[in-house]
Scaffold this active site. Structure first.
Site, PDB file in Angstrom:
ATOM      1  N   PHE A  64       0.838  -1.201   0.000  1.00 31.31           N
ATOM      2  CA  PHE A  64       0.000   0.000   0.000  1.00 31.31           C
ATOM      3  C   PHE A  64       0.868   1.244   0.000  1.00 31.31           C
ATOM      4  CE2 PHE A  64      -2.382   3.298   2.415  1.00 31.31           C
ATOM      5  CZ  PHE A  64      -3.426   3.474   1.518  1.00 31.31           C
ATOM      6  N   GLY A  65       0.577   2.158  -0.934  1.00 31.98           N
ATOM      7  CA  GLY A  65       1.284   3.427  -1.013  1.00 31.98           C
ATOM      8  C   GLY A  65       0.368   4.577  -0.661  1.00 31.98           C
ATOM      9  N   GLY A  67       2.118   7.840  -0.028  1.00 32.12           N
ATOM     10  CA  GLY A  67       2.963   9.018  -0.231  1.00 32.12           C
ATOM     11  C   GLY A  67       3.489   9.032  -1.644  1.00 32.12           C
ATOM     12  N   GLU A 140      12.469   2.733   1.634  1.00 31.51           N
ATOM     13  CA  GLU A 140      11.603   3.151   2.724  1.00 31.51           C
ATOM     14  C   GLU A 140      12.237   2.951   4.109  1.00 31.51           C
ATOM     15  OE1 GLU A 140       8.850   4.701   2.013  1.00 31.51           O
ATOM     16  OE2 GLU A 140       9.017   4.317  -0.137  1.00 31.51           O
TER      17      GLU A 140
END
Length: 288
Positions: A64-65, A67, A140
Site C-alpha cells: 500500500f502506497g 505518499g 523506505e
C-alpha cells in the site's frame, strides 16, 4: 486494524511476507490464475509500469502506497488499485534528508499516525519476486527510516477481476514512528508548509512530493477530502508564490502515467436485459 504494537518498529520486512515468495500467495487463488500481468524479472528497480511476463508460478503480495508510492513507485508491478486503509491518518510528520531534503535542511514527507476513526486513501500495488521488496526495503526503511506493518486494504472499486471481490486483503505498509532519527513530529501547518517550500534533496524539491500527492488525490479519488494534505497544498503554493519560485522549477519532470483500477473497465452497470429473453405471452380474458 493493523498488527503493529507500540513504538518499536521491526528492522526488516516481516518474515511471513518474505516467505510468500516461496511458500504461497497473498490475496487468494486469483494471483496465480491471472495470466495477464506477472512480474518482469530484472526491471524492478526503476519501472513505473505493469510487467507483462506470464509466469504464473511466482507468488505475489500487495503493497500500500500513501505518499510518493502513489505517483512514482519505482518498481515493476502487476496491478495498481486505488482504495483505503482504516485506523490511520496521513500526516507530514516524518523528516527526510535522503530524498527531499538534506542533513542540514531536512524536508518533510508523509507517514501514518494511528487514529481509531481514521481512513487513509492511496493505492495498492501487486508485486512479485523479491527484487521489488528489496528495493522498497532500501528506499523506505534504510534510507527513509520507516518500519513495516500489515493491515487491511479496501478497494475503491470491487470486481471479479481482482482478489478483493468487495472484501479487504492484507497489504504491506511502511510507517514511520517517533523512534527513528528522521522523525520531525507535529507542528503548526504554516511551519510545516514553510519547511516543505524551502527544502530540496537528491530526488527533487520537497514541494513536488506534496503537490503530486495532492494531485493524485484530486485526479484519482475525487470527492475524498484529506484536510491535512489539502490545507498543506494551499499553504505551500502560497509560500512558493510569495517567494516568487517558478512552479516549473519545483515540479521537475512529469512521472510516467500509472494505469490504476484497470478492472473498473470491466464492471457492468445493473440492467434489465434479462427481460428481453422472456418469451412473449398472450393473455386471454376469461368470463367468470
Amino acid at each position: 486494524m493493523a498488527h503493529f504494537s507500540g513504538h518499536q518498529p521491526p528492522t526488516e520486512v516481516p518474515a511471513h511476507f518474505k516467505n510468500l515468495f516461496t511458500n504461497g500467495t497473498l490475496g487468494g487463488d486469483e494471483d496465480s490464475n491471472n495470466n495477464n500481468n506477472n512480474n518482469n524479472a530484472g526491471n524492478n528497480d526503476q519501472e513505473n509500469r505493469p510487467s507483462n511476463n506470464n509466469n504464473v508460478d511466482i507468488a505475489s503480495c500487495w503493497v500500500f502506497g500513501y505518499g510518493s508510492l502513489c505517483w512514482i513507485p519505482g518498481f515493476t508491478y502487476n496491478k495498481c488499485i486505488t482504495g483505503y486503509i482504516r485506523g490511520y491518518v496521513r500526516r507530514f510528520w516524518q523528516g527526510n534528508a535522503t530524498h527531499r531534503g538534506t542533513e542540514d535542511a531536512p524536508g518533510r514527507v508523509a507517514t501514518l499516525v494511528e487514529d481509531k476513526e481514521g481512513i487513509t486513501w492511496g493505492c495498492a500495488y501487486r508485486i512479485t519476486g523479491s527484487t521489488a521488496l528489496e528495493y522498497l526495503k532500501q528506499r523506505e526503511c534504510t534510507l527513509g527510516g520507516y518500519a513495516t506493518l500489515e493491515t487491511k486494504f479496501f478497494p475503491r472499486v470491487a470486481s471479479h477481476d481482482t482478489p478483493f471481490s468487495g472484501e479487504a486483503v492484507e497489504v504491506l505498509v511502511y510507517v514511520a514512528t517517533p523512534e527513528n532519527r528522521h522523525w520531525a513530529g507535529d507542528a503548526p501547518l504554516a511551519v510545516i508548509a514553510r519547511q516543505i517550500a524551502n527544502c530540496r534533496g537528491p530526488s527533487g524539491h520537497n514541494a513536488e512530493y506534496l503537490l503530486r500527492l495532492a494531485l493524485f488525490m484530486h485526479d484519482e479519488i475525487p470527492g475524498v477530502r484529506d484536510e491535512h494534505l489539502f490545507d498543506l497544498e494551499r499553504l505551500v503554493l502560497e509560500e512558493i508564490y510569495r517567494m516568487e519560485i517558478p512552479l516549473s522549477s519545483v515540479m521537475g519532470r512529469n512521472p510516467d502515467r500509472i494505469r490504476r483500477d484497470s478492472h473498473e473497465d470491466l464492471r457492468r452497470p445493473p440492467s434489465f436485459e434479462f427481460t428481453s429473453r422472456i418469451p412473449e405471452t398472450k393473455l386471454r380474458c376469461l368470463n367468470i
